[in-house]
Enzyme design. Structure first.
Site, PDB file in Angstrom:
ATOM      1  N   CYS A 102       0.816  -1.214   0.000  1.00 11.09           N
ATOM      2  CA  CYS A 102       0.000   0.000   0.000  1.00 11.09           C
ATOM      3  C   CYS A 102       0.846   1.259   0.000  1.00 11.09           C
ATOM      4  CB  CYS A 102      -0.949   0.013   1.188  1.00 11.09           C
ATOM      5  SG  CYS A 102      -2.183  -1.264   1.040  1.00 11.09           S
ATOM      6  N   HIS A 103       1.716   1.380   0.993  1.00  9.02           N
ATOM      7  CA  HIS A 103       2.478   2.618   1.093  1.00  9.02           C
ATOM      8  C   HIS A 103       3.975   2.355   1.197  1.00  9.02           C
ATOM      9  CE1 HIS A 103      -1.632   3.468   2.576  1.00  9.02           C
ATOM     10  NE2 HIS A 103      -1.516   4.408   1.699  1.00  9.02           N
TER      11      HIS A 103
END
Lengths: 138, 690
Positions: A102-103
């Site tokens: 995701c990040h």
């Protein structure tokens, strides 16, 4: 609005048999709706996890505090990124551990945060060794 | 401005009511006699547009809720059944889903208009703050609504957003547990989000009443930014503003219909057509486009708590705007520097939106940090500073003077507004498209499809051949569980008769029961049955296929996509290109190659596919020449099979597409005529006001 009785009851401890997990492999089990990674670490992974300088870690914790004594090869962590709750992918990233798609947080072979926005190491769930090849999570 | 009305109904029944509840007087003073500045431009019609959108969202939402099941196991399916089986369910769902985007699109224009013309300044501070509250409520409502279809993006969006609250010191974890109602996002979460999603729009409606009330006390701002002084400065709300708003609304409806009828999935994410799976995180979690600027701010800050604080701060700061900008001149028209900075700020916001849709790595993170600083600098440095150093140009003495000064050059306004609308919409909204995952796969070649474009229909022959390919090849491993045999006889489908569909069904064995002895039994299929899945559950499918469960194909043509990139996604908006899914499916079926190129390693038990992300696919080459024979003499080639089965799968994913495009034409014809009528009526009504 807190969890109701049935939800709490369903979150009772579970037992997991470790025999089918070969060295270098890992499995994902669900406990309380959360994925738990159980990794059978290789010698290389254990060594990497133990040799890193604690001062270089964002959330310093020795490897020995994250595994059970005498069971160095087993890493049991909650597979939920401490940033915003995505599921990191095992065996990815630059640290022989986990990579969160995701990040971009990266965890090492001890589940410790090494790079990216996550503030803390992957959590270790409460668990005990019932026998050498069986653990109870919860 | 709206003092006690002297309105007296003449009808005795109305008179009787009016004496006991002066509601007609209230309506008359608020929406008929209410004086409105005569120099308002079309940016001021967005208030009316927003009221209509709120009403439409509540109306469609209430009907959708009658058919929706808020349970983790059934939510995804119930949404699909709304689209497939409920009368005009596809229309309701498209209106509601695209409506959310349109609502935000309109609210952003409304907010930028307020910013440009200084509508937040004394005496409209409370009006502005109420607006910020409405915006916050809208964001909460929109987020919870997006969770309800319970697709992959719903689930993971909910996970990421609820985890934002865990950054709060001390109480964070307990707040998150309270939001979840469990140990993770799950059924209790879905239930409470549904409840709140139904509640909040009515709260919004309540705050909107306050917003309008505050507006009617302070009076409307206007492009000149000077208050109304005499009768000559104003026109009565009805008919002048009413008819102008009607024209604005009908133009907006045309824009809205473009999405509803022709590009319903343009603003959505293909991953949301995959049912929620708590064990798999999608490669890129991207919120809906209207949250992207704030998402970019969140991600550009390396510290979790600071990131969350900045994200919320970026919204809360709006509430302090009346005190950050002290300039006496309201309208940026007369503020040469503020005007330039305003447009820079607009570009910064759009830039942040674009960055929010990109993966969080390399240049995107750095650019995100720069723009985040710019965003806050606009409010905290530029506006306070400008109010001290800027010398504004002289403002007109009165609104009447303003109108006289610019009575020429007025024609272009409507056209330029519409153009700006469409271009900005295409750009801003389309940025979400770029976020589609495409790791290491070639872009599939664009194919010619009979169903593309505004007049596209399914090729019946192709559908029938595709069904045959599915039945003889794909069905061995892939389910088609949302399609019933009766659908084969539906209008807009493969064109079989009900009898043929029943006969087709009877060739299948369907498990039914329990019977009187309590045992399950098999019987021939009926038209009402759904295509049976080849495996009893996902685990069985996984075990039989080397660890990779073959996905259900009901929605595959909408659940797969690939990156279009800039500027193609902008062109797609105008060309109505919606066929990423079919192009991808077709390419996968034809993309198998025996010879693995140098430098690519394919694990044991996988196959090389040119178009599959990562190139290693678990499915062996499914189609080979001559495998299926067609009765109509079409060539028995892989290319033909792939094309036909993809057409069939597109129909399976979007069975009402023909009805959608047909109705779209009718609605467009109506709206264009209606907008034309409104335009000329408006010109007539306003003839003496300019």
């Amino acid at each position: 609005m807190n969890p109701d009785a049935a939800t709490i009851a369903a979150g009772a401890p579970i037992e997991v048999d470790l025999t089918p997990i070969a060295e270098g492999q890992d499995i994902k089990v669900f406990w309380r709706g959360k994925p738990i990674y159980i990794s059978h670490r290789t010698k290389k992974q254990i060594q990497e996890a133990q040799s890193v300088a604690l001062s270089s870690l964002p959330d310093p914790q020795p490897d020995s505090a994250r595994v059970k004594a005498g069971h160095d090869q087993w890493l049991v962590v909650i597979g939920i990124c401490t940033h915003l709750g995505c599921i990191p992918i095992a065996h990815e990233g630059n640290y022989d551990g986990f990579f969160c798609p995701c990040h971009g947080s990266q965890y090492d072979s001890s589940g410790r945060i090494r790079q990216g926005p996550a503030p803390a190491n992957l959590a270790v769930p409460p668990y005990t060794f019932v026998s050498d090849t069986k653990i109870q999570i919860g | 401005m709206s003092g006690p009305s002297d309105f007296q109904p003449t009808n005795p029944a109305l008179k009787w009511i009016e004496r006991r509840l002066p509601i007609f007087g209230l309506i008359h003073s608020s929406f008929v006699a209410y004086p409105t500045p005569r120099n308002l431009n079309y940016w001021w019609t967005f208030g009316a547009i927003l009221s209509m959108m709120l009403a439409l969202q509540i109306l469609t939402g209430v009907i959708l809720a009658m058919h929706y099941t808020p349970h983790a196991d059934f939510a995804f399916k119930s949404v699909e059944l709304i689209v497939r089986d409920v009368n005009y369910g596809w229309l309701l769902r498209n209106m509601h889903a695209c409506g959310a985007s349109m609502f935000f699109f309109a609210v952003y224009i409304h907010m930028f208009r307020g910013l440009y013309y200084g509508s937040y300044k004394e005496p409209r501070e409370v009006l502005w703050i109420l607006g910020v509250i409405i915006y916050l409520l809208m964001m909460a409502t929109g987020f919870m609504g997006y969770v309800l279809p319970w697709g992959q993006m719903s689930f993971w969006g909910a996970t990421v957003i609820t985890n934002l609250f865990s950054a709060i010191p001390y109480f964070g974890e307990s707040i998150v547990t309270l939001l979840w109602g469990g140990y993770a996002v799950g059924n209790p979460t879905l239930n409470r989000f549904f409840s709140l999603h139904y509640l909040l729009p009515f709260v919004i409606a309540g705050v909107v009443v306050l917003h309008v009330w505050a507006l009617h006390v302070a009076g409307q701002n206007n492009p000149a930014g000077v208050e109304m002084k005499t009768e000559k400065d104003s026109v009565p709300f009805t008919p002048h503003a009413t008819i102008k708003d009607m024209f604005g609304v009908s133009c907006f409806l045309i824009f809205y219909s473009w999405f509803i009828f022709y590009m319903p999935n343009y603003l959505g994410d293909a991953d949301n057509y995959i049912p929620a799976n708590p064990g798999v995180t999608p490669a890129h979690i991207v919120p809906e486009w209207y949250y992207l600027p704030f998402y970019a701010i969140l991600r550009s800050i390396p510290n979790k708590l600071a990131g969350v604080a900045c994200m919320f701060g970026a919204i809360i700061i709006l509430a302090f705007l009346p005190w950050l900008d002290n300039a006496r001149t309201r309208s940026s028209k007369y503020r040469p520097l503020a005007k330039q900075f305003f447009w820079i700020f607009v570009v910064v916001c759009i830039g942040l939106g674009y960055l929010g849709s990109q993966p969080p790595e390399g240049i995107y993170v750095i650019a995100g940090r720069i723009l985040t600083v710019c965003y806050f600098a606009y409010f905290l440095i530029v506006l306070p500073l400008l109010s001290r150093i800027e010398t504004p140009r002289p403002v007109p003495n009165s609104i009447a003077d303003d109108v006289l000064a610019k009575s020429k050059g007025k024609v272009a306004t409507a056209a330029s507004v519409m153009l700006a609308l469409v271009v900005a919409g295409g750009l801003f909204a389309g940025s979400t498209q770029t976020a589609k995952a495409e790791e290491g796969g070639d872009a599939p070649p664009a194919q010619k499809w009979s169903f593309s474009g505004p007049f596209g229909t399914y090729d019946r022959g192709s559908l029938q051949r595709g069904l045959k390919v599915y039945k003889e090849v794909c069905a061995a491993c892939h389910g088609l569980s949302y399609v019933a045999f009766r659908n084969l006889a539906d209008p807009g489908g493969p064109g079989y008769s009900p009898a043929q569909a029943s006969a087709f069904a009877s060739e299948y064995k369907i498990k039914d029961g329990p019977n009187d002895q309590g045992e399950m039994f098999e019987r021939p299929g009926r038209a009402a049955d759904y295509f049976p899945s080849p495996f009893p559950n996902e685990q069985a499918a996984r075990a039989a296929n080397g660890g990779a469960a073959p996905p259900d194909l009901s929605l595959i043509a909408k659940a797969r996509s690939y990156k279009r990139g800039f500027p193609r996604f902008v062109i797609d908006f105008f060309s109505q290109y919606q066929e990423q899914g079919p192009d991808y499916v077709d390419a996968i079926l034809q993309g198998f190659e025996d010879k693995v190129p140098a430098g690519v390693t394919i694990p044991e038990g996988s196959y090389y596919n040119k178009y599959f992300p990562g190139h290693a696919i678990k499915m062996p080459k499914p189609l080979s020449d001559g495998q299926v024979t067609f009765d109509d003499g079409s060539p028995a080639t892989v290319a033909q099979y792939a094309h036909d089965v993809t057409t069939f799968l597109m129909w399976a994913a979007e069975p009402h597409m023909e009805a959608r495009k047909r109705l779209g034409m009718q609605v467009f014809a109506f709206l264009i005529i209606f907008a034309g009528l409104m335009y000329f009526t408006k010109k007539k009504v306003w003839a003496d006001a300019h």
